[in-house]
Design an enzyme around this catalytic site. Structure first.
Site, short mmCIF file in Angstrom:
data_model
loop_
_atom_site.label_atom_id
_atom_site.label_comp_id
_atom_site.label_asym_id
_atom_site.label_seq_id
_atom_site.Cartn_x
_atom_site.Cartn_y
_atom_site.Cartn_z
N GLN B 149 0.83 -1.20 0.00
CA GLN B 149 0.00 0.00 0.00
C GLN B 149 0.86 1.25 0.00
OE1 GLN B 149 -2.64 -1.02 3.18
NE2 GLN B 149 -1.46 0.14 4.65
N SER B 152 1.26 6.34 2.90
CA SER B 152 2.00 7.36 3.64
C SER B 152 3.04 8.06 2.78
CB SER B 152 2.71 6.73 4.84
OG SER B 152 1.82 5.99 5.60
N GLU B 267 -7.24 -3.15 7.24
CA GLU B 267 -5.90 -3.42 7.76
C GLU B 267 -5.94 -3.58 9.28
OE1 GLU B 267 -2.94 -0.45 7.00
OE2 GLU B 267 -1.34 -1.72 7.83
N GLU B 391 -3.03 6.84 19.00
CA GLU B 391 -3.76 8.08 19.28
C GLU B 391 -4.86 8.29 18.24
OE1 GLU B 391 -0.29 7.92 19.16
OE2 GLU B 391 -0.39 7.61 21.32
C1 LIG Z 1 6.11 -0.92 10.73
C2 LIG Z 1 5.37 0.04 9.90
C3 LIG Z 1 4.80 -0.37 8.71
C4 LIG Z 1 4.11 0.53 7.91
N1 LIG Z 1 3.61 0.12 6.71
C5 LIG Z 1 3.03 1.02 5.88
C6 LIG Z 1 2.63 0.66 4.57
O1 LIG Z 1 2.76 -0.49 4.18
N2 LIG Z 1 2.11 1.58 3.77
C7 LIG Z 1 1.91 2.86 4.18
O2 LIG Z 1 1.43 3.65 3.41
N3 LIG Z 1 2.28 3.25 5.42
C8 LIG Z 1 2.83 2.36 6.27
N4 LIG Z 1 3.24 2.75 7.53
C9 LIG Z 1 3.07 4.15 7.91
C10 LIG Z 1 2.08 4.40 9.03
O3 LIG Z 1 0.77 4.30 8.56
C11 LIG Z 1 2.39 5.80 9.58
O4 LIG Z 1 3.67 5.77 10.15
C12 LIG Z 1 1.40 6.25 10.61
O5 LIG Z 1 0.12 6.46 10.05
C13 LIG Z 1 1.87 7.52 11.33
O6 LIG Z 1 2.26 8.51 10.47
P1 LIG Z 1 3.65 9.26 10.66
O7 LIG Z 1 4.69 8.22 10.73
O8 LIG Z 1 3.77 10.29 9.62
O9 LIG Z 1 3.56 9.94 12.07
P2 LIG Z 1 2.84 11.31 12.41
O10 LIG Z 1 1.51 11.35 11.77
O11 LIG Z 1 3.76 12.44 12.16
O12 LIG Z 1 2.62 11.15 13.96
C14 LIG Z 1 3.61 11.45 14.94
C15 LIG Z 1 2.95 11.46 16.31
O13 LIG Z 1 1.95 12.48 16.36
C16 LIG Z 1 0.71 11.93 16.75
N5 LIG Z 1 -0.37 12.62 16.06
C17 LIG Z 1 -0.43 13.00 14.77
N6 LIG Z 1 -1.61 13.57 14.50
C18 LIG Z 1 -2.33 13.53 15.64
C19 LIG Z 1 -3.64 13.94 16.01
N7 LIG Z 1 -4.51 14.48 15.15
N8 LIG Z 1 -4.02 13.73 17.28
C20 LIG Z 1 -3.18 13.16 18.18
N9 LIG Z 1 -1.95 12.77 17.89
C21 LIG Z 1 -1.53 12.94 16.64
C22 LIG Z 1 0.79 10.48 16.34
O14 LIG Z 1 -0.10 9.69 17.08
C23 LIG Z 1 2.24 10.16 16.62
O15 LIG Z 1 2.37 9.86 17.97
C24 LIG Z 1 3.94 1.87 8.34
C25 LIG Z 1 4.48 2.27 9.57
C26 LIG Z 1 5.20 1.38 10.34
C27 LIG Z 1 5.76 1.84 11.64
#
Ligand SMILES: Cc1cc2nc3c(=O)[nH]c(=O)nc-3n(C[C@H](O)[C@H](O)[C@H](O)COP(=O)(O)OP(=O)(O)OC[C@H]3O[C@@H](n4cnc5c(N)ncnc54)[C@H](O)[C@@H]3O)c2cc1C
Lengths: 364, 410
Positions: B149, B152, B267, B391
């Protein structure tokens, strides 16, 4: 497991409707101030019209022969409504105790009366200042000593008492509970009464085999614990509901407080705790009805899960209500106190966990 | 034997189905053996993410494909899939039931296929043209194609609707430019489902569209990312002038956000499947570990172990209880509870392991079943983030299940 039948939905709806009339907040508040602690007429109607006391009593003893799972539905509803009644002591504890004792004569004598709503029975286990001792004489048995924390002990018609005997712990029935010196204990949860009892040369009849008291009690506790867990699930569900409803209507900063993430996340946590506890209690109920070997372990799992859920859900409920939640006038404290009391009624969650460690090791 | 698995079924039809599934599985695989029964032997199996080399990765993916093929041939490959495409057309509850039952057998690890089967195929079927379903969903279900997918981006994680990768119409094609990140399976996937911006002027959530992107299309470049556990289970995906035909558009233009949310719900649902089994095995290992380090009488250890036992059992019963609730009584977010609870359990199991291991958690003595726990503990961190952070999921549950007012959206 976890089958949802139409009959179950109907049972729930019937009980809920009954309690909406008979155990609404005003009634709860009135009854909790009385020493009797419950409404005898409601108790009668409950037996005559709904047959709840006899729901899980075998048909041969005047009941309807349903299982613990059905009784759990009733208990959940009573927990939601903070029903003031001797149902927990009489139906959820004394009845399983009589059944587990294997004392057919006593079961035949007492259970129909319980089903009919004409007799309530308390169970007295924890000793007071004086250990409770049973002695045999020519006419039978007498009891001496004291008990405390006896749920609904002051109002019960009869009391089953755990007492020491030369053959080991035994269970005895005191037929005329009114003749005992009974002192109401001041309780944190006013909606559930507890009493201290004292015995002086009190006539009593053995329940089942005299030396088997502890074994019978342990077996009955599995059922009783599972039913208390169901009551606690109902209490949690209602606390969650009250809190979520309030979070939707209370506005601060020109927004409902439920739109703030800090509040939302607390509510989600309350939901998760409640949901897991519901599942644990349901699994325990199904195991008890199936006569599953894992029932004792699962009853502990349910007790530990519900005890912890009660405490955390109750605390967050007060927090989210703010100042109003700290008042006598608002019902939140009634639930809080039920929660804080039930969470340790038959052991704290860490005591349950200690038992779980041993039981889970044994079943491996 | 295997009677214990049949109790998971709640209706007569489910029981019949469960009996067939048990027969199919037990003819091919043993029940999972207790790990403690052969303490000290074999793979410690404490990785929550793949730590494989390229060759191992291919071998694992091939084993998963082969098993999916066997499932397909036996009628368990696409249980809830539409009959006209080779699915079995049974209710989704049968599919969940099958996965719960399969969890008890020592089958190959299906994680290389999980995203394709759990997330992408269902939305292809729900929103795709017959051609898309035939070309991509069916082969994924047969084990021939692996999906990933492409959601992100560096600037759009929790706030996924903020994606900036864009697609511009050129003749019959769309040309995609941008960068995706954290692409699990990216290095070996055959197709990706990408959410991209097709209308820069529309409000944030409305200008998004989904495309199926064959990963061998010119302009797709995948670079592995090393995760903190040391392995490479995800990657970053660069898309430069990637042309995909309009027939690869999933749903209408501007419908991308709605469909992505459906995919994400899928998912979150599928996270719990295998995890319950893994957690149960980990808990058993910890008990033996406690005995081996002489701490099984320590009240602190007993309490923490039993607390985990309570939450894992409750979570499993929760999964079974949800199984009995008809789909129309659920909002869909209920099952997200599972994802949160499983992630907590991963974390707490790791912490108890660390407590029991003391210095051997931090430095490898070479002893079996000790330092391997570091992989578990580190992997647990990822489960709280992947598929939506804890969260974000808590907020989703509060809004969808409890009906609390939505957060203000910009
Ligand atoms: C092991 C692993 C596998 C993954 N596999 C995939 C994949 O196959 N395909 C894909 O597309 N993505 C994938 N991801 C990505 C994953 O979906 C994102 O990492 C996740 O949605 C968080 O986004 P971010 O990393 O940008 O963190 P951010 O969104 O920047 O978040 C950072 C922190 O801020 C908090 N935060 C952000 N917004 C809010 C809010 N509105 N309220 C409260 N807290 C908030 C979050 O909870 C977190 O603690 C994967 C991630 C991991 C760790």
């Amino acid at each position: 497991m976890f089958e949802l039948s139409r009959e179950h939905d109907e049972l729930r709806a019937t009980v809920r409707k009954f309690l909406a009339r008979r155990s609404e907040e005003g009634t709860v508040r009135r009854l909790m101030e009385t020493s009797q602690g419950y409404d005898e007429q409601t108790w009668q109607v409950m037996a005559a019209q709904l047959g709840l006391q006899g729901l899980a009593i075998p048909e041969e003893h005047g009941g309807s022969g349903f299982g613990v799972v059905e009784l759990q539905i009733v208990m959940e509803e009573m927990g939601r409504a903070l029903m003031c009644s001797p149902f927990l002591a009489t139906v959820c504890w004394a009845v399983p105790l009589l059944l587990e004792s294997g004392d057919a004569a006593l079961a035949a004598e007492l259970l129909p009366a319980v089903a009919e709503g004409s007799v309530t029975v308390a169970v007295a286990v924890q000793d007071g200042e004086r250990a409770t001792v049973a002695q045999r004489d020519d006419d039978g048995w007498t009891l001496d000593g004291s008990k405390r924390f006896v749920v609904d002990g002051a109002s019960a018609d009869r009391v089953v008492v755990l007492a020491r005997t030369p053959e080991g712990p035994g269970l005895f029935l005191v037929d005329d509970a009114a003749s005992l010196v009974r002192t109401a204990m001041t309780t944190l949860d006013q909606t559930r009464k507890q009493a201290a009892l004292s015995f002086e040369q009190t006539r009593a009849r053995p329940v089942g085999d005299v030396g088997a008291g502890q074994t019978v009690l342990d077996a009955a506790m599995v059922t009783a614990r599972t039913l208390l867990a169901a009551e606690s699930v109902g209490t949690c569900a209602r606390m969650l509901e009250m809190t979520v409803n309030y979070a939707k209507i209370r506005h601060q900063f020109d927004r409902p407080i439920g739109s703030f993430q800090a509040v939302k996340h607390l509510c989600t946590r309350m939901l998760i705790d409640t949901e897991l506890a519901t599942s644990a209690a349901g699994a325990a109920g199904a195991a008890v009805d199936a006569g599953d070997d894992a029932a004792p372990l699962l009853s502990r799992v349910a007790a530990a899960a519900t005890s912890d859920a009660l405490e955390s859900v109750a605390a967050e409920m007060i927090e989210i209500h703010g100042g109003i939640g700290f008042t006598w006038e608002h019902p939140a404290h009634l639930y809080y106190k039920r929660a804080a009391s039930s969470a340790r009624l038959w052991g704290s969650s860490s005591e349950h966990r200690s038992a779980i460690f041993d039981l889970a090791g044994a079943t491996k | 034997m295997n009677e214990d698995l049949l109790v998971l079924a709640t209706t007569t039809a489910e029981r019949e189905f469960a009996t067939q599934a048990v027969a199919f599985l037990s003819a091919r695989y043993d029940r999972r053996r207790s790990l403690t029964a052969n303490w000290g032997e074999g793979d410690e199996a404490l990785s929550l993410f793949h730590e494989s080399t390229d060759a191992q990765e291919r071998a694992e993916a091939n084993a998963a494909r082969a098993w999916q093929r066997a499932r397909w041939d036996a009628g368990f490959g696409w249980i809830a899939g539409p009959v006209e495409y080779g699915g079995r057309g049974l209710p989704a509850s049968h599919d969940r039931l099958y996965r719960m039952i399969e969890g008890a057998f020592d089958v190959p690890d299906m994680s290389p296929l999980r995203i394709g089967l759990g997330t992408i195929s269902p939305v292809l079927v729900a929103f795709g043209t017959p051609e898309l379903i035939e070309t991509y969903a069916v082969p994924m279900q047969r084990g021939d194609l692996i999906g990933c997918q492409l959601f992100s981006e560096p600037g759009a994680g929790s706030d996924l609707a903020g994606v900036r990768t864009r697609a511009i119409r050129r003749g019959d094609d769309w040309v995609i430019d941008g960068q995706k990140v954290w692409t699990s399976n990216g290095s070996f996937a055959d197709i990706g489902l990408a959410i991209v911006r097709t209308d820069a002027d529309a409000p944030k959530h409305r200008g998004l569209t989904l495309f199926v992107v064959p990963m061998d299309t010119p302009g797709v470049e995948v670079r592995r990312i090393r995760q903190l556990t040391g392995g490479h289970s995800f990657a970053e995906t660069f898309l430069s002038d990637v042309a995909v035909p309009d027939s690869h558009r999933l749903g209408e233009e501007g419908e991308g956000w709605k469909i992505t949310n459906r995919a994400l719900a899928g998912e979150r649902r599928s996270v719990g499947d295998r995890s319950h089994e893994m957690n149960a095995r980990a808990l058993e290992l910890l008990r033996t570990l406690a005995e081996r380090v002489g701490r099984s009488d320590d009240p602190l250890v007993r309490d923490r172990w039993a607390a985990l036992y309570v939450s894992l059992q409750s979570a499993r019963f929760q999964q079974q209880r949800m199984q009995a609730v008809p789909e129309d009584r659920l909002t869909g977010a209920e099952r997200a509870i599972d994802k949160v609870v499983v992630a907590w359990a991963f974390r707490d199991l790791g912490r108890l392991a660390a407590e029991l291991l003391g210095p051997s958690f931090a430095a490898d003595t070479g002893e079996w079943g000790t330092f391997a726990w570091t992989r578990w503990s580190l992997g647990a961190l990822g489960y709280r983030i992947a598929g939506g952070t804890e969260e974000i999921i808590k907020t989703v549950i509060a809004e969808r299940v409890l009906g609390l007012p939505r957060e203000p959206r910009v």
